[in-house]
Structure formats: C-alpha cells, structure tokens
Design a protein around this motif. Structure first.
Motif, PDB file in Angstrom:
ATOM      1  N   ALA A 261      30.572  63.699 -33.900  1.00 33.86           N
ATOM      2  CA  ALA A 261      31.697  63.061 -34.288  1.00 33.86           C
ATOM      3  C   ALA A 261      31.644  62.288 -35.387  1.00 33.86           C
ATOM      4  O   ALA A 261      30.621  61.321 -35.507  1.00 33.86           O
ATOM      5  N   THR A 262      32.480  62.343 -36.282  1.00 27.66           N
ATOM      6  CA  THR A 262      32.518  61.476 -37.554  1.00 27.66           C
ATOM      7  C   THR A 262      32.876  60.202 -37.167  1.00 27.66           C
ATOM      8  O   THR A 262      33.756  59.960 -35.974  1.00 27.66           O
ATOM      9  N   ARG A 263      33.028  59.172 -38.169  1.00 29.34           N
ATOM     10  CA  ARG A 263      33.938  57.864 -38.047  1.00 29.34           C
ATOM     11  C   ARG A 263      35.081  58.185 -38.101  1.00 29.34           C
ATOM     12  O   ARG A 263      35.534  59.372 -38.694  1.00 29.34           O
ATOM     13  N   PRO A 264      36.307  57.576 -37.667  1.00 26.79           N
ATOM     14  CA  PRO A 264      37.583  57.980 -37.734  1.00 26.79           C
ATOM     15  C   PRO A 264      38.077  58.192 -39.007  1.00 26.79           C
ATOM     16  O   PRO A 264      37.432  57.416 -40.158  1.00 26.79           O
ATOM     17  N   LEU A 265      38.900  59.157 -39.302  1.00 28.06           N
ATOM     18  CA  LEU A 265      39.180  59.848 -40.701  1.00 28.06           C
ATOM     19  C   LEU A 265      40.335  58.946 -41.172  1.00 28.06           C
ATOM     20  O   LEU A 265      41.307  58.512 -40.413  1.00 28.06           O
TER      21      LEU A 265
END
Length: 429
Positions: A261-265
């Motif tokens: 999971a990335t940081r929020p886009l």
C-alpha cells in the motif's frame, strides 16, 4: 520505507480490536470451528442463527491468517474455470449448483455488511478484469457471456471503456461483474465475529487446537486450556492449519502472495485511476491488481520467486511494476507491505473435505477468498444442522493428497519466471 510492524495495512488502520477470551475450561457444543477467519466466522454466524451451540477456536487472533492479509477484493467468480468448463468438469447438476453458489457470493457479503451494520469501508461498485492481449480478450468475452447467460450483472468493456473506468492504458478490453467490490477485510472479519457472538456463538482467541480425536458421541478437541467436545467439527484454517492434520497439508499448494500500500495519492493523480472505486485485475499469469482504500492509498499485490530477502525485495518490485504499468512516475512511496499464504487447489475450485462422520475441512481461497469463504460459511451451517455433504452445492469428497506434494508444493512460486515470459510473449503476439 514501508512499515513492517503490523500484520497488514488492515490491522494497522482498523478500529481498536475487541479481544476475545481464552478458553479456560472444558466446553460442550454442537459445532466446534477451528479457525477464526472468514470461513469460520461466517459458519459460526449462520450456524448460531440456526439455533446450534457454536465455539470458534482461533490459535492467534481473529483475522490473523489470510483473512487479514489479503487485498480486500470481493470477487464472485472462479480464479481459473469458467461456468461451461465447471459443468464439463463436475457434471450439470453439481456444476450449476456450484456456479449458483459463486454467483451470489458477493451479494451475500454486502448483504451481511448491511444487515449487521459492519463498518468496513465496503464499496460494491464492481470488479473489473482487463485483457492484456487479444487472445486473452477472446477468453474473457466468453467468460462474461457465460456469466451473463446465468443472470449475472456481467458487462463487456472495449479498450476505451476499460481505460475510462480504470485509468490503465494499453489493455485490449475487459469485463466487469457489477456485484463485486472492495472492503477492509479485517474490519469485515471483526464485524462477522461481533454478529456471530450476538447470535450466540462463542469465540476464543489463543486457543490452539493440537488434536482432534473421535469420541463415542462426536469429537474431542484438545487445547492447552482444556478439551472441547463437539458433535461436529469444522476445520477452517485454509493454509494456516500447521500440523493439525498432515493429510490436509498435502491436498493444496501453499502460495505466498505479497501486498503493498502506498502513501495516499494526491487528488489529481487519484482522479484518473478507478474513479468509480472498483477493484481491478488483469489476465496476466503474473497478474496485476490494484484498488484504493478509504484514504486513497493505492494497493496492489503479486507473487514472486521466494528467496532470501524476499520480504524487502518483492514489495519494491511490485511498487516499481505498478508505477510503470499505470504510468505514474511520481507514485508515492510505500507505506505498508505484508504477505500471506493462500491455499490453492489443483483445480482452483472450492472444496469440502470429508474427514470422517461429523468432521469436515473446507477450503475456498484460490484467490477468491472473501466472497467464496463467506458464502461457504452459509453452506457449512446447513451441514452442521444436518444436511448431508453430498447435498451441498460444493465438491464433497475424502481428502485427495497431491502426488509428489513435497516436491511440487512450491511450484506456483518457482514457475513464476516461466509465467512472466509467457505473459510477454502473449503481448508481443
């Protein structure tokens, strides 16, 4: 760097956990369930709703295994076989019953969420599968037609529609099952546990079952805290059963799957991708998946050759692949990465395994865990209430160990380079 301290993103962001008690004394129930994942919790909820006394015995905590380590896709179809092939494989009667079971599985999940007020960021806007090649497009056109003929909300997508709905370019087309969706799997599991307890089931954590032995009036389950006597027993551990039943371990392939999971886009980047909030997968053998959570983290996963340093190396590989395929040179860095073990059947179908009178094992993952295992719980409650295994809408048979299992058990991961090469050849063709 990605955070590694939590079991998964979902454990890290979910509401405060409601600990369940440890088993402290002997217990006598109609149905004992080994495993506190989707299968076990759904079975407990539906069996308690039928008036049965139920105990769930979880070796760790609720949603500790694959239930809490997946990506949160709710997909109401099969990983490999399409309906016509299932009928050919199982025969018309059982085949159509199994197809009907799968067809309604996502609706069952979202209906349970609504009925029991489970706050799990559920979105039922559909599941999209995109074709990575022209050959794959023909396959999924047939797939969509077969499901549509059986009354499912299946919609074919051309290349432009696929791009508009997903933001992913270069796909030949796709299809969507509008009944699919996404959710937070840990919150969903905890909600099922709450609902099961309200229905009368008892749930115990840190209650590892070390043996299951035949008794004159049912079965005796041994735990460090005391025995449990049950009229019927369900083993619902999927790939996390350990040595509880060595025969079961030889009936499936354990597949290690990594998730990130990335940081929020940023909002501008987010608007292009999956504006309707669906879940996405493609047809590659080493498939690409992605979805967003409630905070706009981009979530993806994949399998890679497992070796030294894989837990650090593979998440970065998935992140780079996602950035390249979605044309996101400024993709935010990883915030979470985790992995889990899926149980994969040789035919990629759900199975009920007859281990003796009143003793059943159930597996339904095969990459379709949330929908299939939750729906399986409703079926297993019917079995616990007296329905014969042969009358259930799922393949039911004694265990069938895979020949040369000790040599083949890691084949799905080991053969990945060959699968990746075939994916590239498909697109080149």
């Amino acid at each position: 760097m990605a955070r590694q301290e939590a079991l998964s993103l979902w454990h890290a962001v979910s509401r405060d956990r409601h600990p369940r008690p440890m088993l402290e004394d002997r217990l006598d129930v109609d149905l004992a369930i080994v495993g506190g994942g989707f299968t076990g919790l759904s079975s407990a909820l539906h069996a308690a709703g039928k008036g049965l006394s139920v105990a769930v015995l979880e070796a760790e905590i609720i949603a500790w295994g694959a239930t809490g380590r997946n990506a949160g896709f709710v997909v109401p179809n099969f990983a490999k076989m399409d309906p016509d092939a299932i009928v050919a494989h199982l025969g018309a009667q059982l085949g159509e019953r199994l197809i009907g079971f799968a067809a309604g599985s996502a609706d069952l999940v979202f209906n349970l969420i609504e009925r029991h007020g489970i706050a799990c960021d559920a979105v039922q806007n559909g599941w999209i599968q995109a074709a990575h090649s022209q050959a794959a497009l023909g396959t999924i056109q047939s797939r969509a037609r077969q499901w549509e003929e059986r009354g499912r909300p299946a919609v074919m997508l051309d290349s432009q529609q696929t791009e508009a709905l997903t933001g992913a370019r270069g796909y030949a087309g796709g299809w969507m099952d509008r009944s699919g969706g996404v959710l937070n799997p840990v919150e969903f599991a905890r909600g099922l546990a709450d609902a099961a307890e309200k229905a009368g089931a008892r749930i115990f954590e840190r209650a590892r079952v070390t043996s299951i032995d035949r008794a004159s009036d049912g079965w005796t389950l041994t735990t460090p805290s005391g025995p449990v006597r049950a009229g019927k027993v369900l083993i619902a551990t999927n790939a996390y059963g350990g040595a509880l039943n060595p025969t079961l371990q030889r009936t499936y392939f354990p597949l290690k799957v990594f998730q990130i999971a990335t940081r929020p886009l940023p909002s501008k980047m987010r608007q292009r991708l999956l504006p309707g909030g669906q879940g996405f997968s493609d047809t590659r053998r080493n498939l690409i998946t992605f979805r967003f959570d409630a905070r706009n983290r981009l979530i993806s996963g994949g399998m890679h050759v497992v070796g030294a340093g894989a837990d650090t190396r593979v998440p970065q590989t998935i992140w780079r692949r996602l950035a390249r395929c979605l044309e996101l040179p400024d993709l935010p860095p990883l915030e979470y990465s985790w992995s889990g073990i899926a149980a994969v059947e040789p035919d990629f179908l759900p199975h009920l395994i007859d281990l003796g009178p009143g003793l059943m094992a159930a597996r339904a993952c095969n990459g379709r865990g949330i929908a299939m295992t939750t729906a399986m719980g409703k079926v297993l409650a019917d079995w616990a209430a007296g329905t014969e295994g042969r009358d259930l809408p799922l393949p039911f048979a004694p265990p069938a160990p895979i020949p040369f299992h000790s040599l083949l058990r890691y084949a799905p991961n080991i053969l990945l380079p060959w699968s990746m090469l075939r994916d590239r050849l498909d697109q080149a063709g």
